[in-house]
Each structure stands twice: as C-alpha cells, then as structure tokens.
Design a protein around this motif. Structure first.
Motif, PDB file in Angstrom:
ATOM      1  N   ALA A   1      73.672  81.155  -6.296  1.00 49.23           N
ATOM      2  CA  ALA A   1      74.843  82.038  -6.287  1.00 49.23           C
ATOM      3  C   ALA A   1      74.407  83.495  -6.262  1.00 49.23           C
ATOM      4  N   HIS A   2      73.391  83.834  -7.062  1.00 50.73           N
ATOM      5  CA  HIS A   2      72.905  85.215  -7.083  1.00 50.73           C
ATOM      6  C   HIS A   2      72.316  85.600  -5.727  1.00 50.73           C
ATOM      7  N   ALA A   3      71.644  84.663  -5.067  1.00 49.34           N
ATOM      8  CA  ALA A   3      71.081  84.957  -3.745  1.00 49.34           C
ATOM      9  C   ALA A   3      72.187  85.226  -2.731  1.00 49.34           C
ATOM     10  N   ALA A   4      73.250  84.418  -2.768  1.00 51.23           N
ATOM     11  CA  ALA A   4      74.360  84.636  -1.839  1.00 51.23           C
ATOM     12  C   ALA A   4      75.029  85.980  -2.098  1.00 51.23           C
ATOM     13  N   VAL A   5      75.202  86.322  -3.373  1.00 55.67           N
ATOM     14  CA  VAL A   5      75.800  87.625  -3.707  1.00 55.67           C
ATOM     15  C   VAL A   5      74.885  88.761  -3.257  1.00 55.67           C
ATOM     16  N   TRP A   6      73.582  88.597  -3.437  1.00 56.38           N
ATOM     17  CA  TRP A   6      72.634  89.624  -3.013  1.00 56.38           C
ATOM     18  C   TRP A   6      72.717  89.848  -1.508  1.00 56.38           C
ATOM     19  N   LEU A   7      72.876  88.771  -0.749  1.00 60.30           N
ATOM     20  CA  LEU A   7      73.023  88.904   0.699  1.00 60.30           C
ATOM     21  C   LEU A   7      74.345  89.579   1.070  1.00 60.30           C
ATOM     22  N   ALA A   8      75.372  89.357   0.247  1.00 66.73           N
ATOM     23  CA  ALA A   8      76.667  89.993   0.515  1.00 66.73           C
ATOM     24  C   ALA A   8      76.719  91.428   0.018  1.00 66.73           C
ATOM     25  N   GLY A   9      75.742  91.835  -0.790  1.00 67.69           N
ATOM     26  CA  GLY A   9      75.751  93.168  -1.388  1.00 67.69           C
ATOM     27  C   GLY A   9      75.827  94.312  -0.394  1.00 67.69           C
ATOM     28  N   PRO A  10      74.969  94.345   0.636  1.00 68.53           N
ATOM     29  CA  PRO A  10      75.059  95.458   1.593  1.00 68.53           C
ATOM     30  C   PRO A  10      76.418  95.543   2.280  1.00 68.53           C
ATOM     31  N   GLU A  11      77.024  94.390   2.544  1.00 68.57           N
ATOM     32  CA  GLU A  11      78.325  94.399   3.219  1.00 68.57           C
ATOM     33  C   GLU A  11      79.421  94.998   2.338  1.00 68.57           C
ATOM     34  N   VAL A  12      79.519  94.541   1.085  1.00 70.11           N
ATOM     35  CA  VAL A  12      80.577  95.072   0.222  1.00 70.11           C
ATOM     36  C   VAL A  12      80.295  96.521  -0.170  1.00 70.11           C
ATOM     37  N   SER A  13      79.021  96.884  -0.289  1.00 72.24           N
ATOM     38  CA  SER A  13      78.691  98.290  -0.560  1.00 72.24           C
ATOM     39  C   SER A  13      79.118  99.170   0.610  1.00 72.24           C
ATOM     40  N   TRP A  14      78.944  98.657   1.809  1.00 76.83           N
ATOM     41  CA  TRP A  14      79.405  99.397   2.993  1.00 76.83           C
ATOM     42  C   TRP A  14      80.928  99.571   2.962  1.00 76.83           C
ATOM     43  N   LEU A  15      81.653  98.533   2.577  1.00 80.48           N
ATOM     44  CA  LEU A  15      83.107  98.642   2.496  1.00 80.48           C
ATOM     45  C   LEU A  15      83.534  99.681   1.458  1.00 80.48           C
ATOM     46  N   VAL A  16      82.837  99.715   0.330  1.00 83.45           N
ATOM     47  CA  VAL A  16      83.135 100.732  -0.684  1.00 83.45           C
ATOM     48  C   VAL A  16      82.886 102.127  -0.121  1.00 83.45           C
ATOM     49  N   TRP A  17      81.772 102.290   0.573  1.00 84.85           N
ATOM     50  CA  TRP A  17      81.431 103.592   1.147  1.00 84.85           C
ATOM     51  C   TRP A  17      82.478 104.022   2.167  1.00 84.85           C
ATOM     52  N   VAL A  18      82.893 103.103   3.023  1.00 84.79           N
ATOM     53  CA  VAL A  18      83.910 103.424   4.040  1.00 84.79           C
ATOM     54  C   VAL A  18      85.213 103.849   3.377  1.00 84.79           C
ATOM     55  N   ALA A  19      85.659 103.084   2.375  1.00 84.90           N
ATOM     56  CA  ALA A  19      86.908 103.421   1.699  1.00 84.90           C
ATOM     57  C   ALA A  19      86.820 104.781   1.023  1.00 84.90           C
ATOM     58  N   ARG A  20      85.717 105.049   0.325  1.00 85.71           N
ATOM     59  CA  ARG A  20      85.554 106.329  -0.365  1.00 85.71           C
ATOM     60  C   ARG A  20      85.564 107.483   0.631  1.00 85.71           C
ATOM     61  N   ARG A  21      84.807 107.368   1.692  1.00 82.27           N
ATOM     62  CA  ARG A  21      84.678 108.482   2.627  1.00 82.27           C
ATOM     63  C   ARG A  21      85.967 108.700   3.414  1.00 82.27           C
ATOM     64  N   CYS A  22      86.587 107.643   3.869  1.00 77.89           N
ATOM     65  CA  CYS A  22      87.820 107.810   4.652  1.00 77.89           C
ATOM     66  C   CYS A  22      88.957 108.331   3.775  1.00 77.89           C
ATOM     67  N   ALA A  23      89.049 107.831   2.549  1.00 77.32           N
ATOM     68  CA  ALA A  23      90.098 108.320   1.650  1.00 77.32           C
ATOM     69  C   ALA A  23      89.836 109.752   1.224  1.00 77.32           C
ATOM     70  N   GLY A  24      88.578 110.181   1.263  1.00 81.11           N
ATOM     71  CA  GLY A  24      88.236 111.530   0.844  1.00 81.11           C
ATOM     72  C   GLY A  24      88.533 112.600   1.872  1.00 81.11           C
ATOM     73  N   VAL A  25      88.926 112.199   3.091  1.00 81.19           N
ATOM     74  CA  VAL A  25      89.260 113.182   4.121  1.00 81.19           C
ATOM     75  C   VAL A  25      90.608 113.807   3.789  1.00 81.19           C
ATOM     76  N   ASP A  26      90.665 115.119   3.772  1.00 80.86           N
ATOM     77  CA  ASP A  26      91.934 115.793   3.531  1.00 80.86           C
ATOM     78  C   ASP A  26      92.916 115.440   4.643  1.00 80.86           C
ATOM     79  N   GLY A  27      94.149 115.169   4.248  1.00 82.10           N
ATOM     80  CA  GLY A  27      95.151 114.782   5.239  1.00 82.10           C
ATOM     81  C   GLY A  27      94.950 113.368   5.739  1.00 82.10           C
ATOM     82  N   ALA A  28      94.294 112.499   4.927  1.00 80.94           N
ATOM     83  CA  ALA A  28      94.082 111.114   5.351  1.00 80.94           C
ATOM     84  C   ALA A  28      95.404 110.388   5.536  1.00 80.94           C
TER      85      ALA A  28
END
Length: 787
Positions: free
Chosen positions: A437-464
């Motif tokens: 289970a930990h291995a599967a989560v580790w493999l999914a880590g970069p993907e969900v981290s990317w989703l967090v980054w996308v949400a943070r950056r897109c929401a941070g644009v003024d006038g989003a």
C-alpha cells in the motif's frame, strides 16, 4: 475510424424521453404534486393521440417520451404528495422539539459554518424510522437532514441507526426532505453498521493511513478525496483553492472515477488476452467493488451508472450507442430516486458524461484535422468539453465563473487517471500488505502533489474568478451565451477574431493580473490588504522581502496573494489581534511558503478551539506561538511596534459573545518612516474607554478604523489620535452594514481622508508631500456571503 471518414449519425430518439421524464420530476418536486399530476395526465393524452395517428415515426417518438414521462412521473408525484402530507412537516413549520430515530444514508459532511463556541458541525442525511414531537408520534419513512456537532456524529457510517433530539425546521430544498433537525448532542442508541460499510470503512481508513505515512499533509489529504471522495483530511484552504481553480470535481466521486477503474480492468483484460465474457465479468466485479469502497450512497451509485456509460462507449467503440445508453441511465436513475432531478451533482454528472463521449471526440477530430498531435488533442479536448457544458450549472450554484478552470483541468488531466488507479490499489492492499500500500501511495505521490501545485497556482492568480448572477437565471444566461458562442465559432472569421481577442487578453490582462503594473508602489510602509470582510495589514520592516503581518483575514487565498504581490517572502512576526475567524482564518495562506519567526496572540486566549487551530498552523510552518502584553515594544530596522492594550485583560471571556472577544483585541501602534499608525483591531467601547481612562498616548498620523467601521466605537477614541488619514478594512456588500455612515461622517468631520478597501482594494501608505499618502490598487473583493 479515421478522422476523414464521416461519423455515423447519433441515435437521439431516447433523448426527448429522458428530458421529458426529468422535466416532470422537476415540476412535481419544485411546484408540487398537483402540477406534476397535471403534466402526467397531459402526457397520457399525448400518448393516446400518438397511438391513433398513422405517422408511425412521429407516434413512436411521442409514445416513448410519454411512456417514460408517465413511468417516472407517477412515482415522483406520489413521493411529492407523501412529502406534502407528511405529519412531520407541520411540526417542522411550528419549530417543535422532536426526537427522531433515523438510518443514515450518506457520510456526515462537514459544514463550513461552526456551531456555538466555534465547534465544528456536520450535515447528516438520513431516512426517518420514527419521530416523536409536537404532541404526536409517527412511524414511517421520509427523508430528514440533521445539523449536528461533529463530535459523535462525524464517524458514523451509512446504514447505521441513531436517535437524536433537537428542534425541527422546514426544509428549503425541493428534494423530498420532510424536515431539518438541529441537534446539539451526540447520537444515542447507535446501531451497528452494515457489513459492507465496515469493509469499506476499513479500506478507506487504510488508504488514509498509508497516505499520511508516505505523503506530505496536502497530498495525503487529497489522495483519499480523489479516489473515493473522502475529503476529511483536506484543509479548508486547499478546498477553497480547488473550488477557485475549477477542480472541485476531482474531490468527489464521479463517473470519471468509475471509468478510470473499469478502463484499467479492461486494459488488463486486453493485455492478458482474456475473452469478452471474462472481461465483462471482471468489469462488473470491479464496478461492484468500487461502489462498496466508495460506499453505496446515491451519489456513488449515480457515478457508477455514469461511468458505465462511458466505458460502454469506449469499449464497444460505438458512438451511436452512447446517447441511448445515457438517456436510459437518466430515466432509470430518476425512477429509482426522483430527488436526483434537483441534485446539482446529478446534472453535472449527466452533462460531463455527455461531453466526454459526445463533444470531446468532435473537438479531437477538429484539432487533429488541423495538425494537432493526437495525444495533445485528446488532453485539450476533454477538459475544454467538460468545462464548457458544466460551466452554466457551476456558475448558477457558486455565483462566479472560473477563468482558469480550462487551464487548470488541462494541466491536471494527465495525472488524474494514474493517481486514481494507484489510490484504489493502495486501498485494496492496505488491510493485507502495508508495504505494498505504501509503495502504491508513493507512486501516486508525484501525481497528487502536481494536482495540489496546479490548484494552488491557478487559484493564486488575481482575477481567477469573476462574479456572475447566481441561481437558475444566471445559469440559463451563461448557457445561452455558451450556445451562441459555439454556433458563432462555426464561421471562420469569428474564429479568427476570437483568437485575436484571446491573444490580446493573454498579452495585456494576464500580466497585469499576475504582476500589476505599478504595484507595489515604491517606498510603501504599510499596506491594508483587501481580504473581504476582515483585517490584514502588512508592515514593512526595512529589510527586503521581510514584513510584519497584523491579522490574516478570513480566508487563506486573499492574504497569500496580497503578500505575494508585495514580494514578501519572510514574515518577521504575525500578530493576531484576537481570535475571530475574520482575523485568523487566512493564517494558513499567510504562512504558506514563507519562513515565519513567530505567531503572536494577546493575553486572552479565547475561543480555545480557534487558538488550537492557530497553534496547529504555526507548528506546521515551524513558527513559535508567543504572547504579547501591554507595554511590550518590538523593533526592526524600519519599524517599531508598541502594544498599548488591552489595559485590563479579562480573566474569562464568553467565547460566544462577539463583543467580549472583540474587547480582547490587541491595540498596537506602529512607528514607520512615514509616521505612526494606530492598529486597534476590533476593540470596542469597553476596551477603548479603558485606554482613554488610562491616559494612553494614542496619537498617530494614520488610524486603522476599529471593527471595520462599525458603530461600536467611542467618538472620543476615534478623534483622540488626531489622524489625517483613516483606513477602513471592510468587505464589499457585507451583510453587517459596515462601515457605519455616522462613523464615516465623524471621521470626515475631523478633516481626515477616509479610504476603504471595499471601494479601492489594497491600500498602501507611501511618502507624500505633507506626510503619509495613500495609493489604491483597485479591484475590491466582494463579500462571499453575497455570492
């Protein structure tokens, strides 16, 4: 099929039948069982006329539509009639006290608004077993909603029985709910959950534990939400960012989740060369397993049905069969649960599914015909199609339109499927093999981290997002504009003009939104951030990229964006004047990505639960929580901060009394290169009177007006500083009537220049010819309560 070959025409014969069935249920639930019954009778007349006509094709269409309308409409009319005559509705209209026994039908969902003392609360959807109140006792069915404290209720599972007491209220939703019960206590006589729910609970808990053990907080909270809709670990500020970025659908179980899981199964079947019957059996088993894992609530069953439609279209490769399958699914779901007709999630599922299998292939074909590579064409077409068809519904619900949703979904699309499949695998492995289970989560880590980054950056644009009329009318207006736009784009000249306009907007508006021209103004010493209905003031320390923040506003996004615009990378200190949400709610956004030395609070630490949240946020950021007392002075190269009050901090404060908590506010005076600035937080008359009676030196060139300009200030306190400039931090269109006109008149009468964030946006103090001057950035935030 090659792109240059003509596509077979779509079979739309069942679409009118599905729309007719949907419409009659809407009439019965929204207007009452009487109008619904009238529509059913008219449908029967139409069917009779169709039967006697000789035009077989016309008659067949009317007969199918009428039959579906009657088949779905009759149960809906009966259900609406039962709700209208339910005995609990009379007791609810009278606000009677009641004791109910219920069976939960869905997971308790957190409420954004807190209960007494700031305690978290949940909304619990359930089926009534029996009720006693208003002088009677009833045994029978009926849907009820409970508003309950999270403690004791949050951990219950669908299918469990529970008893609760409280006060009844009428339901304002047209979804067959007979009453709302507001309860303050924990559930009583709680029964055991069903076996399937226990299995699902163990699998979901295993996924949560594995995610927390392997990933950072935000990705760990997102993964269960992405896989099975479990958002219990998502921080509120991240939830807000997903909403602003148009990615909320990723944290709810939808047809796409089912499609990803079934698609992975079918791909595996194809790779090992199993027969179609074996593949179909495995797909069915996977579907049942996923429904159990995500819990068989109405929303999950709906997602399973919609996901099956997508897989049917993709697996069979028969585009012609998609519309009949989708229409039949809509009819069956409405027959099983008429309340889905008014459920926004149902509408979004239907529209998104239709877009995925109907509109997206058309866009892909157009793009590939113009030389766009196949992989990029699919990646672009899916989020564009989904956003275009669902935008009207989202706008009607939220009162805003996301301008970054297409980009955010485009960036997110490539990683959603692998993250979902790996998350499901982790959930299945967790009870038996922790390492796997930990291995599967580790493999999914970069993907969900990317989703967090996308949400943070897109929401941070003024006038989003931009404000849009809410409700049905706003949704219909946007839908009309979308249809007109799609029709207009059929002409080449319109496409060229639209492309030119889009490029112009990218070249002109986007840079000014992300890095506004002329902001921040040179030599700024203080900035009152526009954070809506709340306070957040930034004080320059004289060190590049370093500042002191006094209060953080109600939400993480606005204060984070304000600090980013100012280039603040490090916080020498965060001072929270008092522990009300409109001053501390945005703390997580202020601390995000910035080194912070300490978070300071006043001598009165109430409400206690808010202090606990502040302490947790500070600990996550590696900052200490310190106290500030009257008489303390802190210094930096270009700033001195004196603590003037409260003079007599109370030994005990009633956390439910807003005025008492306001009077615990720290009262500060900042000495800057431009002059002195008095920062009284939300101090009200009692605290102000104590400062005046103590002979405290309140002189300052600039006054931050207390409590957003409310009338809870003493005239003598407002005039004591002798300020030539008054700043009011207040939300546009707020429901409190702030600022008070008499207070504004009093300040103007002293000769002070009054500037407000609800009218001018961020306000910066800069050097002027005769002392501090103020520069406004513009773009004030609307009050979220008015959205």
């Amino acid at each position: 099929m090659p792109d240059d070959e003509p596509r077979p025409p779509l079979d739309a014969r069942l679409v009118p039948a599905a729309l007719a069935a949907w419409a009659v249920v809407l009439v019965a639930l929204s207007l009452g069982w009487g109008p619904g019954a009238l529509v059913v009778v008219l449908a029967l007349v139409g069917v009779a006329v169709a039967v006697v006509r000789r035009d077989r094709r016309w008659a067949a269409g009317v007969l199918a539509a009428g039959a579906c309308l009657v088949a779905v409409g009759v149960p809906a009319v009966v259900a609406a009639h039962q709700v209208a005559g339910h005995p609990l509705r009379t007791a609810a209209a009278a606000g009677s006290a009641a004791t109910v026994e219920v069976v939960l039908t869905d997971d308790p969902a957190p409420l954004r608004s807190s209960g007494p003392g700031g305690a978290p609360r949940v909304v619990v959807r359930a089926e009534l077993v029996s009720a006693q109140g208003g002088g009677g006792r009833w045994v029978g069915s009926g849907r009820v909603v409970l508003l309950a404290p999270a403690e004791g209720w949050a951990g219950l599972l669908p299918g469990q029985r529970a008893t609760a007491s409280g006060s009844l209220g009428s339901s304002t939703r047209a979804d067959l709910t007979v009453a709302v019960l507001r309860t303050r206590g924990p559930p009583r006589e709680v029964g055991p959950p069903p076996g399937a729910q226990l299995v699902a609970g163990d699998l979901r808990a295993g996924l949560r534990d594995a995610a927390r053990a392997v990933l950072a907080e935000d990705p760990a909270g997102l993964l269960p939400g992405l896989v099975v809709g479990d958002t219990s670990g998502l921080r509120p500020d991240l939830t807000d960012d997903f909403r602003t970025a148009g990615l909320t659908h990723l944290t709810a179980v939808s047809g796409s989740n089912v499609a990803f899981v079934l698609g992975a199964v079918l791909l595996l079947v194809r790779l090992v060369r199993l027969g179609p019957r074996t593949g179909a059996l495995l797909a069915v088993l996977a579907l049942v397993g996923f429904v159990v894992l995500a819990r068989p609530s109405p929303s999950v069953l709906r997602a399973g049905a919609m996901g099956s439609v997508v897989i049917l279209a993709l697996a069979l490769g028969r585009r012609r069969s998609v519309l009949p399958a989708l229409a039949a699914t809509v009819v069956v779901l409405l027959l099983a649960d008429p309340a889905l007709a008014t459920d926004a999630g149902f509408a979004l599922s239907v529209l998104a599914t239709g877009a995925l299998v109907l509109l997206a292939p058309v866009i892909v074909g157009k793009l590939r015909a113009r030389g766009v590579p196949p992989g990029f064409a699919e990646a672009l077409a899916v989020p564009v199609a989904a956003h275009v068809v669902t935008a009207p519904v989202v706008a009607g619900l939220s009162g805003e339109v996301s301008l970054v949703a297409v980009l955010a979904n485009l960036l997110a699309a490539p990683v959603v499927a692998p993250a979902t499949v790996l998350g499901v695998l982790a959930a299945l492995l967790a009870p038996w093999w922790t390492g796997g289970a930990h291995a599967a989560v580790w493999l999914a880590g970069p993907e969900v981290s990317w989703l967090v980054w996308v949400a943070r950056r897109c929401a941070g644009v003024d006038g989003a997002t931009i404000a849009w009329p809410g409700g049905v009318l706003g949704g219909l207006v946007l839908a009309g504009l979308v249809v007109l736009g799609l029709v207009a784009l059929r002409w080449r000249r319109v496409r060229l003009v639209s492309l030119a306009v889009a490029v112009g907007l990218l070249l002109v508006l986007v840079p000014t939104r992300v890095v506004p021209v002329g902001w921040p103004p040179p030599g700024w010493a203080v900035v009152a951030c526009d954070v809506g209905q709340g306070d957040a003031l930034v004080l320059a320390t004289g060190e590049p990229g370093r500042a002191v923040l006094v209060d953080a506003g109600p939400d993480p996004g606005p204060v984070d964006r304000c600090l980013a615009r100012l280039g603040v990378r490090s916080l020498a200190l965060v001072v929270l004047s008092h522990l009300h949400a409109d001053h501390v709610g945005g703390l997580g956004g202020a601390l995000r990505g910035r080194s912070t030395a300490a978070v300071a609070v006043g001598p009165v630490r109430e409400p206690a639960d808010t202090l606990a949240q502040v302490t947790a946020r500070a600990r996550e950021a590696g900052a200490a929580v310190v106290g500030m007392e009257r008489g303390a002075t802190l210094r930096w190269p270009g700033l001195a901060l004196e603590t003037l009050g409260p003079v007599h901090p109370a030994a005990h404060v009633d956390a439910d009394d807003g005025a008492e908590v306001n009077d615990t506010s720290l009262v500060l005076r900042a000495t800057t290169p431009l002059g002195r600035v008095l920062l009284p937080g939300d101090a009200e008359r009692s605290s102000q009177d104590a400062l005046l009676a103590a002979g405290t030196d309140l002189r300052a060139e600039v006054l931050k007006v207390p409590h957003h300009g409310s009338r809870s200030s003493l005239p003598a306190f407002l005039t004591a500083p002798g300020s030539r400039l008054a700043l009011v931090s207040v939300g546009q269109g707020n429901s409190y009537g702030h600022p008070n006109p008499s207070v504004m008149g009093l300040l103007a009468g002293t000769g002070a220049l009054v500037r407000r964030t609800d009218q001018s946006g961020d306000l910066a103090l800069v050097p002027g010819e005769r002392g501090p001057a103020v520069v406004a950035r513009g773009d004030p935030l609307p009050d979220p309560r008015k959205r």
